[in-house]
Design a protein around this motif. Structure first.
Motif, PDB file in Angstrom:
ATOM      1  N   HIS A   1       0.824  -1.209   0.000  1.00 26.49           N
ATOM      2  CA  HIS A   1       0.000   0.000   0.000  1.00 26.49           C
ATOM      3  C   HIS A   1       0.862   1.264   0.000  1.00 26.49           C
ATOM      4  O   HIS A   1       0.613   2.202  -0.766  1.00 26.49           O
ATOM      5  CB  HIS A   1      -0.912   0.012   1.221  1.00 26.49           C
ATOM      6  CG  HIS A   1      -2.073  -0.926   1.121  1.00 26.49           C
ATOM      7  ND1 HIS A   1      -2.110  -2.116   1.802  1.00 26.49           N
ATOM      8  CD2 HIS A   1      -3.225  -0.862   0.423  1.00 26.49           C
ATOM      9  CE1 HIS A   1      -3.246  -2.732   1.528  1.00 26.49           C
ATOM     10  NE2 HIS A   1      -3.940  -1.994   0.696  1.00 26.49           N
TER      11      HIS A   1
ATOM     12  N   VAL B   1      -4.902   1.807  -2.879  1.00 26.25           N
ATOM     13  CA  VAL B   1      -5.513   0.962  -1.842  1.00 26.25           C
ATOM     14  C   VAL B   1      -6.075  -0.313  -2.449  1.00 26.25           C
ATOM     15  O   VAL B   1      -5.836  -1.427  -1.948  1.00 26.25           O
ATOM     16  CB  VAL B   1      -6.613   1.752  -1.104  1.00 26.25           C
ATOM     17  CG1 VAL B   1      -7.446   0.818  -0.227  1.00 26.25           C
ATOM     18  CG2 VAL B   1      -5.991   2.840  -0.246  1.00 26.25           C
TER      19      VAL B   1
ATOM     20  N   GLY C   1      -3.271  -2.584  -3.853  1.00 22.88           N
ATOM     21  CA  GLY C   1      -2.529  -3.144  -2.732  1.00 22.88           C
ATOM     22  C   GLY C   1      -3.300  -4.243  -2.028  1.00 22.88           C
ATOM     23  O   GLY C   1      -2.733  -5.288  -1.667  1.00 22.88           O
ATOM     24  N   ASP C   2      -4.591  -4.030  -1.831  1.00 23.45           N
ATOM     25  CA  ASP C   2      -5.434  -5.051  -1.201  1.00 23.45           C
ATOM     26  C   ASP C   2      -5.437  -6.347  -2.004  1.00 23.45           C
ATOM     27  O   ASP C   2      -5.240  -7.443  -1.463  1.00 23.45           O
ATOM     28  CB  ASP C   2      -6.865  -4.537  -1.064  1.00 23.45           C
ATOM     29  CG  ASP C   2      -7.086  -3.748   0.216  1.00 23.45           C
ATOM     30  OD1 ASP C   2      -6.219  -3.801   1.107  1.00 23.45           O
ATOM     31  OD2 ASP C   2      -8.114  -3.069   0.328  1.00 23.45           O
TER      32      ASP C   2
END
Length: 624
Positions: free
Chosen positions: A79, A215, A218-219
């Protein structure tokens, strides 16, 4: 002072011998003592007309943007890297600091207030540590303060998280960086900047789009890696693929090139990792306080990697779920406030949640659209990277199942989500073990959620649940407790696999042989339909279903062949019958023709024996 009449400003207290004390005299004596102590300690006298306030040194203007480095940190390594790359792509000088470690903890304890929670010490200390390293490398304190700003999140509620920004400034002042700018990004109020000039960190669509992409990607990448890594055939292959994938994506975000192409490249390198999901591993979900369950360093004793090293598959919680939780909060609060008889006052003097002058239906519609957009974008990125069959939590369901135990109007930390996640994990058999991690003394999580979760574990004794607290010390004790519960989870996972084999009438050798003939089931991205808490048990059930399907298909083919043969035989018999009928008709017709020819021949013989008819006669018979 015995038997003394007290006026209205006096406070009477009875003692064993009937003494009464003058409250005003006591207050005067305390004030005198305080004044003497302040004089002795060299402290200035108290001015009751002034109140303490935070100076908030947060001015950051657009003209400073080119020479100012924006420091970010606080989420996972992926992230932070993608946030750095995304914000660089829209023109900011951004630096993502390292994951907080034990050295950062020592800085936090040295310069922070006493009695703070674990994330405060780690995050505050991490900033002081980084700035101290810049100073050790020869950069002056003046240049550090002038050319750097730090962006952090803030909130209000029953949590010391709301006082982080003050802790940052206190530690920065005491460590020699007085005046260092800390920009506080409120979760519900935006970025707070005390300046009338054009802001340096502009909250525009480009900014939010860069952060949201960071976000979501990255998740997805983290969730994919945690699915693959426990079952990798070659140790370290997932980590190498992960680093290459992050490099592709970060380069695309920073240079504003084709992100879809970068996701495709990342997908290829992740797909190349070979896995073996027949190795039985318990699945462990990590829940708890947001920072403690998210960080990947010493702040939670590196629990994710420790669990994997102990032979477990880790299920992490995503930042996207937190975004959905905040949307749910706004929708829930709006619906509740809209049901009130009146509208509370808004503006600077009223509540920031006021609905004064707000179109409630429009706001609820906007929140519903926002949720759909977040979910849709997440699934698009997930499918692009190869994360299939991943279901984001239904926030309405989580609130409904947890409300009986934890009032959803209580806020702080993850609120009711901790309770709801635990219930779902047990009732839906999503995992073999749930690990709740939170900082020592965390008020919302330790004081409230753990008390409720103990009741839930009594109601569902089959669930394996372990709450642990982190304070930077005692890693050996935490690891020992985790290992004890992990032993039970491992037994449960093995039992699930044995039960799955028995129910489906298979052996593991047969399952492996089937997988060898169907390598698509061993693909890094493959996900078996959910049937148990353990991934291997899910795979066994899927293989059995496919084998049954295969047998059924074979039986169907045999039935088809037999039916075709029967149909051909029936058709053959029908054709023969038709032929026989035709032959009989032909034979009968031939007999009639033969009889006709016989009659004709007889008539011809008779005619030949008769006299020749004279010329001119018309009758065929001679009349005598």
């Amino acid at each position: 002072m015995k038997n003394e009449t007290l006026d209205q400003t006096s406070f009477a207290t009875g003692t064993g011998d009937g003494e009464l004390f003058d409250q005003a005299a006591i207050e005067a004596e305390l004030a005198k003592f305080e004044a003497e102590e302040r004089k002795r300690l060299g402290l200035p006298p108290v001015d009751d007309t002034t109140h303490w306030h935070d100076p908030v040194p947060s001015t950051f203007t657009a003209k400073e943007r080119a020479n100012t480095t924006v420091l970010v940190c606080g989420l996972t390594m992926a992230h932070d890297l993608f946030v750095q790359a995304g914000l660089r792509g829209i023109g900011y000088n951004v630096k993502a600091m390292d994951v907080p470690d034990n050295a950062a903890l020592q800085y936090g304890r040295e310069f922070g207030n006493r009695g703070q929670c674990n994330p405060t010490y780690f995050t505050v200390g991490n900033l002081v540590k980084y700035l101290s390293q810049l100073r050790d490398q020869g950069m002056s304190e003046e240049d550090i303060v002038k050319n750097h700003v730090f962006v952090t999140a803030g909130a209000c509620g029953p949590c010391r998280f709301g006082t982080y920004v003050t802790e940052y400034r206190k530690a920065l002042r005491d460590s020699g960086f007085d005046g260092f700018r800390v920009l506080l990004f409120q979760q519900t109020g935006g970025l707070k900047q005390a300046t009338g000039e054009e802001v340096g960190l502009e909250m525009n669509p480009a900014f939010f789009w860069a952060v949201i992409k960071a976000v979501l990607i990255g998740d997805v990448l983290n969730a994919l890696a945690y699915r693959i890594r426990p079952y990798e055939v070659e140790a370290g292959a997932t980590n190498r693929a992960m680093e290459q994938a992050k490099a592709y994506i970060a380069d695309a975000l920073e240079n504003r090139t084709n992100v879809a192409l970068a996701l495709y490249k990342a997908r290829k390198v992740m797909a190349a990792v070979k896995v073996d999901r027949t190795r039985v591993k318990p699945r462990v979900a990590i829940i708890g306080e947001f920072w403690a369950m998210t960080t990947e360093g010493d702040g939670n004793y590196g629990l994710q990697r420790f669990l994997e090293s102990e032979g477990a598959e880790v299920e992490i919680q995503l930042v996207t779920a937190w975004l959905l939780y905040m949307v749910w909060q706004s929708r829930h609060d709006t619906e509740k406030r809209a049901a009130l008889r009146g509208v509370d006052k808004g503006g600077r003097e009223g509540s920031k949640f006021s609905l004064e002058g707000v179109d409630v239906r429009k706001r609820l519609l906007s929140l519903s659209v926002a949720e759909r957009v977040v979910r849709g974008m997440f699934q698009s990125v997930a499918h692009g990277l190869g994360l299939y069959d991943y279901h984001l939590a239904d926030m309405n369901e989580v609130a409904e199942i947890s409300h009986a135990f934890y009032d959803v109007d209580l806020r702080g930390g993850e609120g009711h989500m901790e309770v709801g996640k635990l219930i779902q994990n047990i009732v839906k058999n999503k995992v073999n073990m749930t690990l709740s991690v939170k900082p020592f003394g965390c008020m919302p999580s330790s004081s409230v959620s753990d008390g409720v979760q103990s009741l839930i574990t009594e109601m569902y004794p089959q669930g394996i649940f372990l709450p642990i607290e982190t304070n930077g010390d005692g890693a050996v004790n935490v690891y020992s407790r985790v290992q004890m519960q992990l032993f039970k989870a491992r037994q449960l996972a093995n039992k699930e696999v044995e039960q799955a084999l028995a129910e489906t009438g298979q052996t593991m050798d047969e399952v492996q042989a089937f997988l060898a003939r169907h390598p698509e089931l061993q693909h890094a991205f493959h996900r078996s339909p959910h049937a148990a808490g353990c991934t291997t048990a899910d795979l066994v059930h899927e293989v059995a279903a496919r084998r049954r399907s295969r047998v059924e298909r074979a039986k169907a083919r045999v039935r088809s062949v037999v039916s075709a043969r029967k149909a051909r035989k029936a058709e053959g018999r029908r054709i023969v019958d038709i032929a026989r009928t035709a032959a009989a008709k032909a034979k009968a017709k031939a007999g009639i023709k033969a009889a006709v020819r016989t009659v004709e021949d007889d008539q011809a013989t008779l005619d030949a024996s008769r006299p020749v008819i004279p010329s001119g006669r018309k009758a065929l018979n001679v009349i005598n």
